[in-house]
Design a protein around this motif. Structure first.
Motif, PDB file in Angstrom:
ATOM      1  N   ALA A  68     -11.485 -13.464 105.768  1.00  0.00           N
ATOM      2  CA  ALA A  68     -10.079 -13.842 105.954  1.00  0.00           C
ATOM      3  C   ALA A  68      -9.857 -15.309 105.617  1.00  0.00           C
ATOM      4  N   GLN A  69     -10.756 -16.155 106.075  1.00  0.00           N
ATOM      5  CA  GLN A  69     -10.625 -17.590 105.799  1.00  0.00           C
ATOM      6  C   GLN A  69     -10.751 -17.879 104.305  1.00  0.00           C
ATOM      7  N   LEU A  70     -11.719 -17.270 103.654  1.00  0.00           N
ATOM      8  CA  LEU A  70     -11.870 -17.483 102.206  1.00  0.00           C
ATOM      9  C   LEU A  70     -10.680 -16.939 101.428  1.00  0.00           C
ATOM     10  N   THR A  71     -10.161 -15.793 101.838  1.00  0.00           N
ATOM     11  CA  THR A  71      -8.992 -15.230 101.167  1.00  0.00           C
ATOM     12  C   THR A  71      -7.827 -16.203 101.229  1.00  0.00           C
ATOM     13  N   HIS A  72      -7.706 -16.883 102.342  1.00  0.00           N
ATOM     14  CA  HIS A  72      -6.616 -17.835 102.532  1.00  0.00           C
ATOM     15  C   HIS A  72      -6.893 -19.169 101.825  1.00  0.00           C
ATOM     16  N   ALA A  73      -8.091 -19.694 102.001  1.00  0.00           N
ATOM     17  CA  ALA A  73      -8.378 -21.059 101.549  1.00  0.00           C
ATOM     18  C   ALA A  73      -8.926 -21.143 100.129  1.00  0.00           C
ATOM     19  N   VAL A  74      -9.852 -20.247  99.775  1.00  0.00           N
ATOM     20  CA  VAL A  74     -10.511 -20.322  98.469  1.00  0.00           C
ATOM     21  C   VAL A  74     -10.715 -18.911  97.927  1.00  0.00           C
ATOM     22  N   PRO A  75      -9.650 -18.231  97.557  1.00  0.00           N
ATOM     23  CA  PRO A  75      -9.785 -16.837  97.120  1.00  0.00           C
ATOM     24  C   PRO A  75     -10.674 -16.663  95.894  1.00  0.00           C
ATOM     25  N   SER A  76     -10.802 -17.699  95.090  1.00  0.00           N
ATOM     26  CA  SER A  76     -11.646 -17.593  93.895  1.00  0.00           C
ATOM     27  C   SER A  76     -13.128 -17.451  94.246  1.00  0.00           C
ATOM     28  N   ALA A  77     -13.497 -17.760  95.489  1.00  0.00           N
ATOM     29  CA  ALA A  77     -14.898 -17.617  95.916  1.00  0.00           C
ATOM     30  C   ALA A  77     -15.267 -16.162  96.171  1.00  0.00           C
ATOM     31  N   LEU A  78     -14.273 -15.311  96.315  1.00  0.00           N
ATOM     32  CA  LEU A  78     -14.523 -13.901  96.624  1.00  0.00           C
ATOM     33  C   LEU A  78     -14.642 -13.078  95.343  1.00  0.00           C
ATOM     34  N   PRO A  79     -15.280 -11.914  95.441  1.00  0.00           N
ATOM     35  CA  PRO A  79     -15.411 -11.045  94.270  1.00  0.00           C
ATOM     36  C   PRO A  79     -14.046 -10.570  93.766  1.00  0.00           C
ATOM     37  N   SER A  80     -13.994 -10.246  92.490  1.00  0.00           N
ATOM     38  CA  SER A  80     -12.772  -9.701  91.903  1.00  0.00           C
ATOM     39  C   SER A  80     -12.512  -8.307  92.461  1.00  0.00           C
ATOM     40  N   ARG A  81     -11.343  -7.759  92.165  1.00  0.00           N
ATOM     41  CA  ARG A  81     -11.014  -6.388  92.599  1.00  0.00           C
ATOM     42  C   ARG A  81     -12.053  -5.397  92.095  1.00  0.00           C
ATOM     43  N   GLU A  82     -12.504  -5.596  90.876  1.00  0.00           N
ATOM     44  CA  GLU A  82     -13.489  -4.687  90.294  1.00  0.00           C
ATOM     45  C   GLU A  82     -14.841  -4.804  90.990  1.00  0.00           C
ATOM     46  N   GLU A  83     -15.203  -6.011  91.398  1.00  0.00           N
ATOM     47  CA  GLU A  83     -16.494  -6.250  92.054  1.00  0.00           C
ATOM     48  C   GLU A  83     -16.467  -5.940  93.548  1.00  0.00           C
ATOM     49  N   PHE A  84     -15.258  -5.858  94.104  1.00  0.00           N
ATOM     50  CA  PHE A  84     -15.117  -5.738  95.551  1.00  0.00           C
ATOM     51  C   PHE A  84     -15.836  -4.532  96.154  1.00  0.00           C
ATOM     52  N   PRO A  85     -15.729  -3.330  95.583  1.00  0.00           N
ATOM     53  CA  PRO A  85     -16.428  -2.198  96.208  1.00  0.00           C
ATOM     54  C   PRO A  85     -17.942  -2.422  96.343  1.00  0.00           C
ATOM     55  N   GLY A  86     -18.578  -3.011  95.331  1.00  0.00           N
ATOM     56  CA  GLY A  86     -20.007  -3.298  95.411  1.00  0.00           C
ATOM     57  C   GLY A  86     -20.320  -4.347  96.471  1.00  0.00           C
ATOM     58  N   TYR A  87     -19.469  -5.354  96.550  1.00  0.00           N
ATOM     59  CA  TYR A  87     -19.601  -6.409  97.563  1.00  0.00           C
ATOM     60  C   TYR A  87     -19.513  -5.820  98.974  1.00  0.00           C
ATOM     61  N   LEU A  88     -18.531  -4.970  99.180  1.00  0.00           N
ATOM     62  CA  LEU A  88     -18.354  -4.356 100.494  1.00  0.00           C
ATOM     63  C   LEU A  88     -19.519  -3.419 100.816  1.00  0.00           C
ATOM     64  N   GLU A  89     -19.961  -2.651  99.832  1.00  0.00           N
ATOM     65  CA  GLU A  89     -21.094  -1.738 100.046  1.00  0.00           C
ATOM     66  C   GLU A  89     -22.354  -2.513 100.403  1.00  0.00           C
ATOM     67  N   ALA A  90     -22.601  -3.637  99.737  1.00  0.00           N
ATOM     68  CA  ALA A  90     -23.775  -4.460 100.048  1.00  0.00           C
ATOM     69  C   ALA A  90     -23.694  -4.987 101.485  1.00  0.00           C
ATOM     70  N   THR A  91     -22.510  -5.352 101.914  1.00  0.00           N
ATOM     71  CA  THR A  91     -22.321  -5.840 103.284  1.00  0.00           C
ATOM     72  C   THR A  91     -22.623  -4.741 104.299  1.00  0.00           C
ATOM     73  N   VAL A  92     -22.063  -3.560 104.067  1.00  0.00           N
ATOM     74  CA  VAL A  92     -22.286  -2.437 104.983  1.00  0.00           C
ATOM     75  C   VAL A  92     -23.775  -2.082 105.016  1.00  0.00           C
ATOM     76  N   GLU A  93     -24.397  -2.019 103.860  1.00  0.00           N
ATOM     77  CA  GLU A  93     -25.827  -1.685 103.806  1.00  0.00           C
ATOM     78  C   GLU A  93     -26.664  -2.718 104.571  1.00  0.00           C
ATOM     79  N   ALA A  94     -26.319  -3.995 104.446  1.00  0.00           N
ATOM     80  CA  ALA A  94     -27.044  -5.031 105.180  1.00  0.00           C
ATOM     81  C   ALA A  94     -26.862  -4.849 106.684  1.00  0.00           C
ATOM     82  N   LEU A  95     -25.667  -4.494 107.104  1.00  0.00           N
ATOM     83  CA  LEU A  95     -25.417  -4.286 108.534  1.00  0.00           C
ATOM     84  C   LEU A  95     -26.133  -3.056 109.075  1.00  0.00           C
ATOM     85  N   LEU A  96     -26.332  -2.055 108.235  1.00  0.00           N
ATOM     86  CA  LEU A  96     -26.986  -0.808 108.663  1.00  0.00           C
ATOM     87  C   LEU A  96     -28.506  -0.818 108.514  1.00  0.00           C
ATOM     88  N   ARG A  97     -29.030  -1.788 107.774  1.00  0.00           N
ATOM     89  CA  ARG A  97     -30.467  -1.841 107.506  1.00  0.00           C
ATOM     90  C   ARG A  97     -31.255  -1.987 108.801  1.00  0.00           C
TER      91      ARG A  97
END
Length: 191
Positions: free
Chosen positions: A160-189
Motif C-alpha cells: 500500500a505504501q509503495l503504491t502510494h509513494a513509489v508505484p514504479s517500484a512495484l511490478p507491472s500489471r503483467e508481472e503482478f500475478p507472478g509477484y503475488l504468487e511468489a509472495t503466497v508461495e513464500a508465506l506457505l513454504r
C-alpha cells in the motif's frame, strides 16, 4: 413549478462523505461540517440531526471504514472453499495492481488521534487474527501462524505504501500475478 424534494440524508451518508474527504488527501482535518454539508448539498442542520459533534461523525466514519475495509472483505474471502484459496483471494483483493485505497494511508498518518488509534488497533488485530487463523487451518502451529500473518500483513502495508509513494517500484500489471504468487508461495513454504 415545485422543485423535486431531495432525499433525506442518513448518518451513513455523512460517514461516507467524511471518509471520502479523508481519502482525497485531506486527512482528519478535512472532516469539517460546513465543507461536508456543501459536498452533500445540505445544511449543517442535517449534520446536527444525526450527530452531536465532529467527534461523533469521526467515530461513525471509522466504524464504516472498519465495516467496509475489513469485515466486508473477510466476508467475501470466506466464500472460498479452502484456507489456501482464501489467503490467495485476500492478498489478491487487497493488493490489486490498480492501486490501493489512499484512505488507509491517510488514517495511518493520523494514528495519534485517539479515535483513529483505536480503530487502527481494532482493524489490525482483526486482520492479523483472521490471517493467523487461515495459517492454523493450513496446519501451521499457533506461533508459526502468527508470524506468517504478520508477514502477510506487512506485505499488504508495504505494498500500500509503495503504491502510494513509489508505484514504479512495484511490478507491472503483467508481472503482478507472478509477484503475488511468489509472495503466497513464500508465506506457505514450510521449513
Amino acid at each position: 413549478m415545485a422543485q423535486p424534494r431531495k432525499p433525506r440524508l442518513t448518518a451513513l451518508d455523512w460517514a461516507d462523505a467524511a471518509l471520502a474527504a479523508i481519502r482525497e488527501g485531506g486527512g482528519l482535518k478535512s472532516v469539517a461540517i460546513e465543507p461536508l454539508a456543501t459536498r452533500l448539498g445540505t445544511t449543517k442542520g442535517s449534520f446536527y440531526w444525526h450527530f452531536t459533534n465532529r467527534e461523533a461523525l469521526i467515530e461513525a466514519a471509522l466504524s464504516r471504514w472498519v465495516e467496509t475495509n475489513t469485515d466486508e472483505i473477510i466476508t467475501t474471502v470466506e466464500t472460498e472453499p479452502t484456507p489456501e484459496s482464501r489467503l490467495r483471494k485476500l492478498l489478491t483483493q487487497v493488493t490489486k495492481p490498480s492501486g490501493t485505497d489512499p484512505l488507509e494511508l491517510s488514517l495511518l498518518a493520523s494514528k495519534d488521534h485517539p479515535q483513529v488509534a483505536t480503530a487502527l488497533q481494532q482493524v489490525t488485530t482483526r486482520r492479523i487474527t483472521y490471517i493467523a487463523d487461515l495459517f492454523e487451518n493450513l496446519g501451521f502451529t499457533e506461533t508459526e501462524s502468527r508470524q506468517r500473518a504478520l508477514m502477510a500483513y506487512s506485505f499488504y502495508l508495504g505494498h500500500a505504501q509503495l503504491t502510494h509513494a513509489v508505484p514504479s517500484a512495484l511490478p507491472s500489471r503483467e508481472e503482478f500475478p507472478g509477484y503475488l504468487e511468489a509472495t503466497v508461495e513464500a508465506l506457505l513454504r514450510r521449513g
